[in-house]
Enzyme design. Structure first.
Site, short mmCIF file in Angstrom:
data_model
loop_
_atom_site.label_atom_id
_atom_site.label_comp_id
_atom_site.label_asym_id
_atom_site.label_seq_id
_atom_site.Cartn_x
_atom_site.Cartn_y
_atom_site.Cartn_z
N TYR A 143 0.87 -1.18 0.00
CA TYR A 143 0.00 0.00 0.00
C TYR A 143 0.90 1.22 0.00
CZ TYR A 143 -3.55 3.30 1.85
OH TYR A 143 -4.40 4.36 2.07
N LYS A 147 -1.36 -1.24 -4.13
CA LYS A 147 -2.37 -0.17 -4.19
C LYS A 147 -1.60 1.14 -4.25
CE LYS A 147 -5.78 2.35 -1.46
NZ LYS A 147 -6.42 2.50 -0.12
#
Length: 321
Positions: free
Chosen positions: A142, A171
């Site tokens: 992330y 992400k």
């Protein structure tokens, strides 16, 4: 864990739900379950929690683990479940990841460690430790440099993917769209990339992205999911109409520090019992509320359900749950 062995199926709109609290700040697990049911009824393709929208740094490890278990039970393998299990400390990250694995999560979202500002070698060692500890669990990096003060380089993602079969993707929450392209170029176009930047969700699909983890889905889950579906069906004009229609709803999310505005709207629409955010955040201010109401009116064409009725003035606070 239905999708754990097929992470490429974790696609579309993965809704990063807020963490509801009671008016005195206690975790509201019934509220969390209700939000998840609404997300699934609205068509979201997956559920995440514990990312930036979920106020993870304001919760204890035990609270986060309890929420993960409650969410997994509510989802019950109907859609992919991708909880955030990262922390600024490796031991907490491993503890939460173990809890998610035991609860049946399909993959985990691991934020780059914040505050310490590690080097790329440090990031490689960090993610390697997690991936090695849980070889049967897909791990998603992330990347959110606006909150962590560190940016995981495309080359580091590529190196991790070469080293660990379960490092499946990232992400990307950076406004540098060139970064998205470079990740796919150097790490391989089979790398699963989700956008965490709302206005880059649709553009990422043109590069072959897997989908998005968009905070806007907290208020317009149906429209965000349909945007992906239209793109996949080749209905590009319809997808673009939703992209632009969602602009004011996205502006709602970031009226003040996320998730204060989203939680206020959800509470006003009766979807959660309280818009409480934990310190150091504060509830949406009165000027913020006025701005949000106007933005919701602008976004009304893409809003439905309780949020749409609130935006249209047809729902009073607490009327629906």
């Amino acid at each position: 864990m239905k999708f754990r062995n097929a992470p490429a199926q974790i696609r579309g709109s993965i809704a990063p739900v807020v963490s509801p609290f009671t008016a005195d700040g206690a975790p509201d697990l019934d509220g969390l379950r209700a939000l998840i049911r609404w997300q699934l009824e609205s068509g979201s393709h997956g559920i995440s929690l514990g990312g930036s929208t979920g106020e993870p740094s304001a919760q204890t490890t035990a609270e986060r683990a309890t929420a993960i278990r409650a969410a997994a039970e509510e989802i019950n393998d109907r859609v992919p479940f991708v909880p955030g299990t990262g922390s600024a400390k490796l031991d907490e990250t491993l503890e939460l990841t173990a809890a998610a694995a035991d609860a049946g999560a399909d993959a985990v979202l691991i934020i780059t460690p914040y505050y310490a500002r590690p080097t790329q070698e440090g990031l490689f060692a960090w993610y390697s430790a997690v991936a090695s500890e849980f070889p049967g669990l897909p791990v998603i990096a992330y990347n959110v440099p606006s909150r962590t003060a560190v940016d995981i380089a495309p080359e580091t993602v590529a190196r991790l993917r070469r080293k660990h079969h379960n490092m499946v993707g990232v992400k990307e929450t950076t406004r540098d769209f060139e970064h998205f392209s470079r990740v796919l170029h150097v790490a391989g176009r089979d790398t699963l990339v989700w956008s965490g930047i709302e206005l880059l969700c649709l553009p990422l699909l043109a590069l072959g992205g897997a989908g998005f983890v968009s905070a806007t889905a907290n208020l317009a889950p149906g429209a965000v999911a349909r945007m992906y579906e239209h793109w996949e069906a080749g209905e590009f004009d319809k997808a673009r109409e939703l992209h632009f229609g969602l602009h004011p709803v996205t502006d709602v999310i970031f009226t003040e520090t996320n998730p204060a505005a989203a939680k206020w709207v959800l509470a006003q629409a009766g979807l959660i019992g309280s818009g409480y955010v934990r310190p150091p955040l504060v509830p949406l201010t009165e000027p913020g509320q006025a701005k949000v109401r106007e933005l919701l009116r602008q976004g009304l064409p893409v809003l439905d359900g309780p949020v749409g009725r609130f935006a249209d003035g047809r729902v009073r606070s607490g009327e629906e749950r």
